[in-house]
Scaffold this motif. Structure first.
Motif, PDB file in Angstrom:
ATOM      1  N   VAL A 173      14.585  -2.170 -12.364  1.00  8.12           N
ATOM      2  CA  VAL A 173      15.960  -2.413 -12.841  1.00  8.12           C
ATOM      3  C   VAL A 173      15.992  -3.474 -13.953  1.00  8.12           C
ATOM      4  N   LYS A 174      15.108  -4.479 -13.840  1.00 10.35           N
ATOM      5  CA  LYS A 174      15.038  -5.573 -14.828  1.00 10.35           C
ATOM      6  C   LYS A 174      16.407  -6.216 -15.087  1.00 10.35           C
ATOM      7  N   GLU A 191       0.815  -1.227   0.000  1.00 10.38           N
ATOM      8  CA  GLU A 191       0.000   0.000   0.000  1.00 10.38           C
ATOM      9  C   GLU A 191       0.850   1.280   0.000  1.00 10.38           C
ATOM     10  N   PHE A 192       2.150   1.142   0.273  1.00 14.20           N
ATOM     11  CA  PHE A 192       3.024   2.330   0.293  1.00 14.20           C
ATOM     12  C   PHE A 192       3.752   2.557  -1.039  1.00 14.20           C
ATOM     13  N   ILE A 193       3.628   1.599  -1.948  1.00 18.13           N
ATOM     14  CA  ILE A 193       4.350   1.714  -3.222  1.00 18.13           C
ATOM     15  C   ILE A 193       3.692   2.808  -4.076  1.00 18.13           C
ATOM     16  N   PRO A 194       4.472   3.780  -4.524  1.00 18.55           N
ATOM     17  CA  PRO A 194       3.889   4.866  -5.325  1.00 18.55           C
ATOM     18  C   PRO A 194       3.479   4.389  -6.722  1.00 18.55           C
ATOM     19  N   GLU A 195       2.582   5.146  -7.317  1.00 19.05           N
ATOM     20  CA  GLU A 195       2.216   4.849  -8.706  1.00 19.05           C
ATOM     21  C   GLU A 195       3.360   5.262  -9.617  1.00 19.05           C
ATOM     22  N   ARG A 196       3.489   4.594 -10.716  1.00 17.51           N
ATOM     23  CA  ARG A 196       4.584   4.809 -11.673  1.00 17.51           C
ATOM     24  C   ARG A 196       5.918   5.031 -10.940  1.00 17.51           C
ATOM     25  N   PRO A 197       6.338   4.018 -10.208  1.00 18.16           N
ATOM     26  CA  PRO A 197       7.521   4.174  -9.349  1.00 18.16           C
ATOM     27  C   PRO A 197       8.828   4.306 -10.133  1.00 18.16           C
ATOM     28  N   THR A 198       9.713   5.087  -9.575  1.00 23.51           N
ATOM     29  CA  THR A 198      11.103   5.144 -10.029  1.00 23.51           C
ATOM     30  C   THR A 198      11.930   4.839  -8.774  1.00 23.51           C
ATOM     31  N   ILE A 199      13.223   4.599  -8.939  1.00 19.61           N
ATOM     32  CA  ILE A 199      14.039   4.296  -7.760  1.00 19.61           C
ATOM     33  C   ILE A 199      14.039   5.491  -6.780  1.00 19.61           C
ATOM     34  N   PRO A 200      14.247   6.733  -7.241  1.00 17.06           N
ATOM     35  CA  PRO A 200      14.182   7.846  -6.278  1.00 17.06           C
ATOM     36  C   PRO A 200      12.817   7.971  -5.593  1.00 17.06           C
ATOM     37  N   VAL A 227      16.678   2.132   3.949  1.00 20.05           N
ATOM     38  CA  VAL A 227      17.790   2.101   2.996  1.00 20.05           C
ATOM     39  C   VAL A 227      17.394   1.190   1.842  1.00 20.05           C
ATOM     40  N   LEU A 228      17.258   1.744   0.661  1.00 18.19           N
ATOM     41  CA  LEU A 228      16.908   0.934  -0.504  1.00 18.19           C
ATOM     42  C   LEU A 228      18.150   0.667  -1.331  1.00 18.19           C
ATOM     43  N   GLY A 229      17.968   0.436  -2.607  1.00 20.25           N
ATOM     44  CA  GLY A 229      19.104   0.028  -3.416  1.00 20.25           C
ATOM     45  C   GLY A 229      19.808   1.191  -4.093  1.00 20.25           C
ATOM     46  N   VAL A 230      21.058   0.918  -4.482  1.00 15.94           N
ATOM     47  CA  VAL A 230      21.871   1.889  -5.207  1.00 15.94           C
ATOM     48  C   VAL A 230      22.457   1.193  -6.438  1.00 15.94           C
ATOM     49  N   GLY A 231      22.404   1.881  -7.548  1.00 16.45           N
ATOM     50  CA  GLY A 231      22.982   1.326  -8.772  1.00 16.45           C
ATOM     51  C   GLY A 231      22.171   1.791  -9.957  1.00 16.45           C
ATOM     52  N   PRO A 232      22.718   1.569 -11.165  1.00 19.17           N
ATOM     53  CA  PRO A 232      22.027   2.065 -12.356  1.00 19.17           C
ATOM     54  C   PRO A 232      20.760   1.284 -12.664  1.00 19.17           C
ATOM     55  N   LYS A 233      19.744   1.987 -13.136  1.00 13.59           N
ATOM     56  CA  LYS A 233      18.565   1.346 -13.707  1.00 13.59           C
ATOM     57  C   LYS A 233      19.053   0.579 -14.924  1.00 13.59           C
ATOM     58  N   VAL A 253      26.597  -2.542 -10.933  1.00 11.97           N
ATOM     59  CA  VAL A 253      25.585  -3.456 -10.406  1.00 11.97           C
ATOM     60  C   VAL A 253      24.639  -2.700  -9.476  1.00 11.97           C
ATOM     61  N   TYR A 254      23.474  -3.259  -9.290  1.00  7.93           N
ATOM     62  CA  TYR A 254      22.502  -2.689  -8.354  1.00  7.93           C
ATOM     63  C   TYR A 254      22.625  -3.487  -7.060  1.00  7.93           C
ATOM     64  N   VAL A 255      22.726  -2.784  -5.937  1.00  8.07           N
ATOM     65  CA  VAL A 255      22.908  -3.445  -4.640  1.00  8.07           C
ATOM     66  C   VAL A 255      21.810  -2.996  -3.696  1.00  8.07           C
ATOM     67  N   THR A 256      21.068  -3.962  -3.147  1.00  9.62           N
ATOM     68  CA  THR A 256      19.990  -3.615  -2.233  1.00  9.62           C
ATOM     69  C   THR A 256      19.872  -4.683  -1.145  1.00  9.62           C
TER      70      THR A 256
END
Ligand code: URA
Ligand code: SF4
Length: 216
Positions: A135-136, A12-21, A43-49, A93-96
């Protein structure tokens, strides 16, 4: 939401059309389990989409909780060194983590890591799944049992499945290896050395898989 009443979930907290920021921002308001109460921040993930490799730890540690970045403390140094040996640049790499808030117990003046329950891991999974959807990645690398069990179920055993490749709905490939903190906690130098060698070997396997899919 009825779903939240029976199975507490971050959904329920996930925003619509989410991006990492946007996810980072929204997760600061998550109250889907109790862990937000004693933590400094989510603390979420860091790394390129579009990162080809997606690493998942357990949860932020003491230093990560304060810095607001994943894997910047002692476990992060073990990960960084192993990535260098495997020839995988960390910035690619993406690290989370499976759980976004630091769970800890006081011991004297220190905050000691406490293991998240399966309920907490499940509550937090929508953040992880949304990061995966954005990130896919080609390859998911689960560091330790908590990350692996979040995606592969509670019966998944690192000792049995380490280094194997699995197909998943989130990425063509998933593999699991030791958690860097488990290596640091090994009882003696010999065990630490052996586990670290296997960890690096598993990451070399990841590097090979990345080359096989044309991502490195
Ligand atoms: N351990 C984890 O699982 N994640 C971090 O970010 C740091 C330590
Ligand atoms: Fe929400 Fe996850 Fe934090 Fe629990 S640990 S409050 S589910 S972000």
């Amino acid at each position: 939401m009825p779903r939240a009443a029976t199975h507490p979930s971050a959904l329920e907290f996930i925003p619509e059309r989410p991006t990492i920021p946007k996810l980072w921002e929204a997760a600061q308001g998550c109250t889907a389990c109790d862990l937000y109460k004693k933590a400094t921040q989510a603390v979420l993930g860091v790394g390129p989409k579009g990162a080809a490799a997606f690493f998942i730890g357990e949860q932020p540690g003491d230093q990560e909780d304060l810095a607001g970045k994943p894997f910047v403390g002692p476990a992060g140094r073990v990960l960084d060194e192993a990535l260098v040996e495997a020839g995988i640049p960390r910035e690619e790499v993406y690290v989370t983590n499976a759980v976004k808030h630091f769970k800890w117990e006081p011991r004297g003046k220190k905050r000691i890591h406490a293991r998240p329950t399966m309920g907490e891991v499940k509550a937090c999974r929508p953040w992880l799944e949304t990061e995966l959807a954005i990130v896919k990645p080609q390859v998911i690398v689960c560091l330790g049992a908590t990350a692996a069990q979040s995606l592969m179920g509670s019966k998944f055993k690192i000792t049995v499945e380490r280094g194997k490749l699995f197909e998943t709905p989130w990425a063509p490939w998933l593999t699991a290896t030791y958690h860097p903190s488990a290596i640091l906690r090994m009882p003696d130098e010999e065990a630490r050395h052996a586990a670290r060698a296997l960890f690096v070997a598993d990451l070399i396997g990841v590097a090979q898989r990345l080359r096989a899919v044309g991502a490195a």
